[in-house]
Design a protein around this motif. Sequence first.
Motif, PDB file in Angstrom:
ATOM      1  N   HIS A 126       0.739  -1.266  -0.112  1.00 19.74           N
ATOM      2  CA  HIS A 126       0.085   0.028   0.159  1.00 19.74           C
ATOM      3  C   HIS A 126       0.829   1.407  -0.062  1.00 19.74           C
ATOM      4  O   HIS A 126       1.984   1.236   0.669  1.00 19.74           O
ATOM      5  N   LYS A 127       0.538   2.357  -0.553  1.00 18.85           N
ATOM      6  CA  LYS A 127       0.937   3.476  -0.419  1.00 18.85           C
ATOM      7  C   LYS A 127       0.221   4.676   0.185  1.00 18.85           C
ATOM      8  O   LYS A 127      -0.970   4.512   0.224  1.00 18.85           O
ATOM      9  N   PHE A 128       0.842   5.190   1.187  1.00 13.44           N
ATOM     10  CA  PHE A 128       0.287   6.064   2.350  1.00 13.44           C
ATOM     11  C   PHE A 128       0.675   7.623   2.161  1.00 13.44           C
ATOM     12  O   PHE A 128       1.808   7.822   1.680  1.00 13.44           O
ATOM     13  N   SER A 129      -0.336   8.210   2.496  1.00 14.01           N
ATOM     14  CA  SER A 129      -0.081   9.581   2.701  1.00 14.01           C
ATOM     15  C   SER A 129      -1.143  10.283   3.701  1.00 14.01           C
ATOM     16  O   SER A 129      -2.187   9.677   4.132  1.00 14.01           O
ATOM     17  N   GLY A 130      -0.619  11.141   4.432  1.00 14.08           N
ATOM     18  CA  GLY A 130      -1.386  11.848   5.619  1.00 14.08           C
ATOM     19  C   GLY A 130      -1.480  10.954   6.834  1.00 14.08           C
ATOM     20  O   GLY A 130      -0.598  10.297   7.036  1.00 14.08           O
ATOM     21  N   SER A 131      -2.356  11.010   7.668  1.00 13.87           N
ATOM     22  CA  SER A 131      -2.606  10.664   9.161  1.00 13.87           C
ATOM     23  C   SER A 131      -4.055   9.857   9.128  1.00 13.87           C
ATOM     24  O   SER A 131      -5.004  10.031   8.281  1.00 13.87           O
ATOM     25  N   MET A 132      -4.111   9.247  10.262  1.00 10.42           N
ATOM     26  CA  MET A 132      -5.582   8.850  10.428  1.00 10.42           C
ATOM     27  C   MET A 132      -5.951   8.971  11.968  1.00 10.42           C
ATOM     28  O   MET A 132      -4.869   9.113  13.011  1.00 10.42           O
ATOM     29  N   ASP A 133      -7.057   8.918  12.640  1.00  9.41           N
ATOM     30  CA  ASP A 133      -7.367   9.307  13.949  1.00  9.41           C
ATOM     31  C   ASP A 133      -6.809   8.074  14.663  1.00  9.41           C
ATOM     32  O   ASP A 133      -7.134   6.971  14.510  1.00  9.41           O
ATOM     33  N   ALA A 134      -6.249   8.342  15.880  1.00  8.62           N
ATOM     34  CA  ALA A 134      -5.662   7.497  16.787  1.00  8.62           C
ATOM     35  C   ALA A 134      -6.925   6.637  17.392  1.00  8.62           C
ATOM     36  O   ALA A 134      -6.799   5.378  17.493  1.00  8.62           O
ATOM     37  N   GLU A 135      -7.948   7.332  17.532  1.00  8.48           N
ATOM     38  CA  GLU A 135      -9.229   6.775  18.132  1.00  8.48           C
ATOM     39  C   GLU A 135      -9.848   5.570  17.199  1.00  8.48           C
ATOM     40  O   GLU A 135     -10.128   4.260  17.766  1.00  8.48           O
ATOM     41  N   ILE A 136      -9.766   5.766  15.897  1.00  6.78           N
ATOM     42  CA  ILE A 136     -10.228   5.014  14.807  1.00  6.78           C
ATOM     43  C   ILE A 136      -9.297   3.547  14.807  1.00  6.78           C
ATOM     44  O   ILE A 136      -9.637   2.725  14.623  1.00  6.78           O
ATOM     45  N   MET A 137      -7.961   4.188  14.821  1.00  7.82           N
ATOM     46  CA  MET A 137      -6.846   3.141  15.010  1.00  7.82           C
ATOM     47  C   MET A 137      -7.411   1.920  16.041  1.00  7.82           C
ATOM     48  O   MET A 137      -7.365   0.621  15.910  1.00  7.82           O
ATOM     49  N   ILE A 138      -7.226   2.690  17.237  1.00  8.87           N
ATOM     50  CA  ILE A 138      -7.737   1.798  18.339  1.00  8.87           C
ATOM     51  C   ILE A 138      -9.088   0.770  18.191  1.00  8.87           C
ATOM     52  O   ILE A 138      -9.064  -0.447  18.615  1.00  8.87           O
ATOM     53  N   LEU A 139      -9.872   1.657  17.673  1.00  4.45           N
ATOM     54  CA  LEU A 139     -11.218   0.889  17.760  1.00  4.45           C
ATOM     55  C   LEU A 139     -11.091  -0.396  16.708  1.00  4.45           C
ATOM     56  O   LEU A 139     -11.689  -1.443  16.914  1.00  4.45           O
ATOM     57  N   LEU A 140     -10.660  -0.005  15.415  1.00  3.46           N
ATOM     58  CA  LEU A 140     -10.435  -1.215  14.470  1.00  3.46           C
ATOM     59  C   LEU A 140      -9.587  -2.338  15.065  1.00  3.46           C
ATOM     60  O   LEU A 140      -9.844  -3.507  14.806  1.00  3.46           O
TER      61      LEU A 140
END
Length: 278
Positions: free
Chosen positions: A127-141
């Motif tokens: 995968h190619k990535f750019s930017g960031s994601m919510d830490a809250e969503i990371m933990i939830l998933l």
Amino acid sequence: MVLSVLLNIMYRPPANLAVTAISVFNLVSMAISGRMEVQGKHLQYSKLQSNGTNNNNNENNKNKNVKIVEKAKVPSQLGMFVIYAPAFLAGVSSFALRPSGDLRFNLVRSAITTHFLKRVLEVLFVHKFSGSMDAEIMILLSVSYLLSALTMIYNQELVQGLPEPVIDLKYVGIAMFLLGIGGNFYHHFLLSKLRKDGEKVYQIPQGGLFSLVICPHYLFEIFGFLGISCICQTLYPLCFTVGSVFYLMGRSYATREWYESKFEDFPKEVKALIPYIF
């Protein structure tokens, strides 16, 4: 009719209230999540992640002297790795904690481990990535996938020794699972070729089944989940798969709308998830 078919292809659910409750909760919650995707209330990751608060809301908040609290962010690649790695480790650990098991039990945990290993390797190398994601969503998933993997393995352990279903689907399940992970990887690979690392410019995907649906990787992911359900032939994987179908239908519908909003030349005949139908 439906009940009699289910009784022929599934183990009778063990008398475990927790597993039954989790099965129902998983099905309902994922179906609701799919509906929310259609309504524009997306899980905040990938291209459907909001770029920020609405400008009008920002102005109103300033006028009211409301302090805006920024959510914690993590790099997208790190976030996706954390989402999948614990579930993979749970699958690996099951072999150490329960070294013995019947053929179906070993096939189930092998499939689960392989599924999440593939995802981890894709995060690291495809995968190619750019930017960031919510830490809250990371933990939830991450917690959601971990609990799903653990519950699926534990549920299969509970039915060891019970009478086998009348119709044995485990070999059909192996074939579907391999088709699912193969097709999913192929279309993820095609997506990875659309842009270089760090680029934020999106293109309309080409090749494979992208000429028919905008989310063929989701379609093959469903095949993979169906394969695991057929290997297991127990209640929880079935509920997880049905819930995943509802969620991925909603997510693919929202993804198609996103592409239509960004590209005036988006082909109208390309469906969201199921060729020629949806």
